[in-house]
Design a protein around this motif. Structure first.
Motif, mmCIF file in Angstrom:
data_model
loop_
_atom_site.group_PDB
_atom_site.id
_atom_site.type_symbol
_atom_site.label_atom_id
_atom_site.label_comp_id
_atom_site.label_asym_id
_atom_site.label_seq_id
_atom_site.Cartn_x
_atom_site.Cartn_y
_atom_site.Cartn_z
ATOM 1 N N MET A 71 -10.355 48.533 -34.561
ATOM 2 C CA MET A 71 -9.488 47.844 -33.605
ATOM 3 C C MET A 71 -8.023 48.243 -33.807
ATOM 4 O O MET A 71 -7.314 48.565 -32.858
ATOM 5 N N SER A 104 -7.311 51.836 -32.864
ATOM 6 C CA SER A 104 -7.398 51.982 -31.400
ATOM 7 C C SER A 104 -6.069 51.576 -30.777
ATOM 8 O O SER A 104 -5.615 52.159 -29.792
ATOM 9 N N ALA A 105 -5.451 50.542 -31.364
ATOM 10 C CA ALA A 105 -4.138 50.088 -30.881
ATOM 11 C C ALA A 105 -3.042 51.082 -31.236
ATOM 12 O O ALA A 105 -2.135 51.344 -30.444
ATOM 13 N N THR A 152 -1.502 45.897 -27.936
ATOM 14 C CA THR A 152 -2.258 45.666 -29.177
ATOM 15 C C THR A 152 -3.660 45.138 -28.901
ATOM 16 O O THR A 152 -4.621 45.548 -29.557
ATOM 17 N N ILE A 161 -9.135 47.586 -26.265
ATOM 18 C CA ILE A 161 -8.798 47.587 -27.694
ATOM 19 C C ILE A 161 -9.401 46.416 -28.465
ATOM 20 O O ILE A 161 -10.031 46.605 -29.510
ATOM 21 N N THR A 162 -9.209 45.183 -27.975
ATOM 22 C CA THR A 162 -9.690 44.030 -28.734
ATOM 23 C C THR A 162 -11.212 44.004 -28.848
ATOM 24 O O THR A 162 -11.768 43.436 -29.779
ATOM 25 N N SER A 173 -7.691 56.896 -32.001
ATOM 26 C CA SER A 173 -7.723 56.237 -30.700
ATOM 27 C C SER A 173 -8.764 56.875 -29.783
ATOM 28 O O SER A 173 -9.386 56.194 -28.963
ATOM 29 N N ALA A 209 -11.563 54.512 -28.263
ATOM 30 C CA ALA A 209 -11.680 54.414 -26.799
ATOM 31 C C ALA A 209 -13.065 54.854 -26.329
ATOM 32 O O ALA A 209 -13.678 54.216 -25.464
#
Length: 395
Positions: free
Chosen positions: A17, A20-21, A191, A196-197, A283, A287
């Protein structure tokens, strides 16, 4: 599941997570906002942390107790809504993944001097290799942990040599000279917005860390993911603050690169390349993994061949960037709709949190629901505002 396996899955989910942010956009955004707000940006980071945690704890806990993915929860709340959510998340994930591949290519260019497109292909190939492995999820957990830690360590070095005004930053964390409301919501969207979450929430579900019996572990992991991303943002903020406080102006074309170069010279520029590449590749992984997890609802064969679909997602993103570059129209559309994804998905989660047909006999804390409603309201306002601003750019 042994305690060691569960801990590994929890750490992997938190870093999946967080990394990814921490993409190319995260680095640029932090540098630009720090230059604008100076030490007062520390207050923005602090407020955004509370809002991020409020959103993420709601989403991850309901995913865990319902043992359903985000789109499945949305379909249970309102039949067909899950397909709408999946469509927007996959569209946003694809568009931003093209940007992530581009970021990886720019990172290789800064680090080794290779052509950006060559660097993008190298980044894509590494992502493909990871998801080609038999234990792809275990490999994914390890690479996001190691590269996430590496980004934080390298940026800490640049922060130290940039000599930021620590006392001023500490003071403005609680007593800002100015408060920029839109910046706070933008940071929250960057974020925990879009896919993302769900990256870590779906990873825990796939690893079997779910159900009421694991709610404590899920909550701890949700908070840990936000903490990791926020530590990176705060360290980068201090590095930028040290440079701009010394009177330097950042290069508008590549503000983050100029921070690293001004602070640590040629070595700093190479470090920037490594950090940007690490941000890009992690990322890309996040993703692709999360977007495909939203596609599994459409057909059982997608779930069965999930890794192949993930590889295809990375291949497509890499080809688009290599042949065309970043498609402006797609990015504008995705950027506009991405702002609406968090209020839509979190809104569904909050409705599901009080339906026994979805969560059984689990009782969701009222304070958490109230917290979530506040985040939905704020992000919906910004999302609509962003959409209105971006629509004229399409014509």
């Amino acid at each position: 599941m042994t305690s060691k396996q569960r801990l590994s899955a929890m750490t992997g989910a938190a870093f999946l997570m967080a990394t990814s942010a921490i993409g190319p956009g995260f680095l640029t955004q932090t540098a630009v906002f720090t230059e604008q707000l100076l030490a007062s940006f520390a207050f923005v980071i602090l407020v955004s942390i509370f809002l991020d945690i409020g959103a993420q704890m709601n989403i991850w806990r309901i995913i865990a107790v319902s043992k359903m993915r985000g789109q499945e929860i949305a379909n249970a709340v309102l039949p067909g809504l899950g397909y709408v959510v999946a469509f927007f998340i996959v569209l946003g994930g694809l568009a931003f993944n093209i940007g992530n591949v581009a970021g990886g290519g720019l990172g290789v260019n800064a680090l080794l001097g290779f052509d950006t497109r060559v660097g993008a292909i190298m980044t894509g190939v590494i992502g493909i290799v990871i998801f080609s492995l038999k234990e792809a999820n275990v490999a994914m957990d390890k690479i996001v942990r190691y590269l996430g830690g590496l980004m934080i360590l390298l940026t800490t070095y640049v922060m130290i040599v940039s000599k930021p005004p620590y006392a001023e930053a500490a003071l403005r964390t609680f007593v800002p000279l100015e408060v920029d409301f839109l910046t706070i919501i933008t940071i929250v969207g960057g974020t925990v917005g879009g896919y993302i979450t769900f990256a870590g929430g779906h990873r825990l579900l796939d690893a079997g860390v779910s159900g009421k019996e694991n709610i404590g572990h899920v909550t701890k992991t949700a908070i840990s993911g936000i903490v990791v991303a926020s530590v990176m943002r705060f360290i980068l903020f201090l590095a930028v603050l040290g440079v701009v406080s010394a009177g330097f102006a950042l290069n508008a074309d590549n503000p983050t690169a100029s921070v690293f170069q001004i602070a640590a010279g040629e070595i700093g520029y190479r470090i920037f390349g490594l950090v940007l590449w690490a941000a890009g590749i992690t990322s890309v992984i996040g993703a692709a993994y999360t977007s495909v997890s939203f596609l599994t609802t459409f057909h059982p064969s997608i779930e069965k061949h999930k890794n192949y679909w993930t590889i295809g997602f990375i291949v497509f993103s890499t080809i688009v960037f290599t042949l065309i570059g970043r498609p402006v129209l797609l990015l504008i559309l995705a950027g506009a709709f991405n702002g609406l994804i968090l209020p839509l998905t979190l809104g569904c989660i909050l409705l599901a949190a009080h339906r026994s047909t979805i969560i059984g006999d689990y009782k969701h804390p009222i304070w958490m629901t109230v917290f979530g409603v506040v985040v939905v309201g704020l992000t919906a306002y910004l999302g609509v505002r962003t959409l209105i601003q971006m629509i004229p750019q399409l014509f």
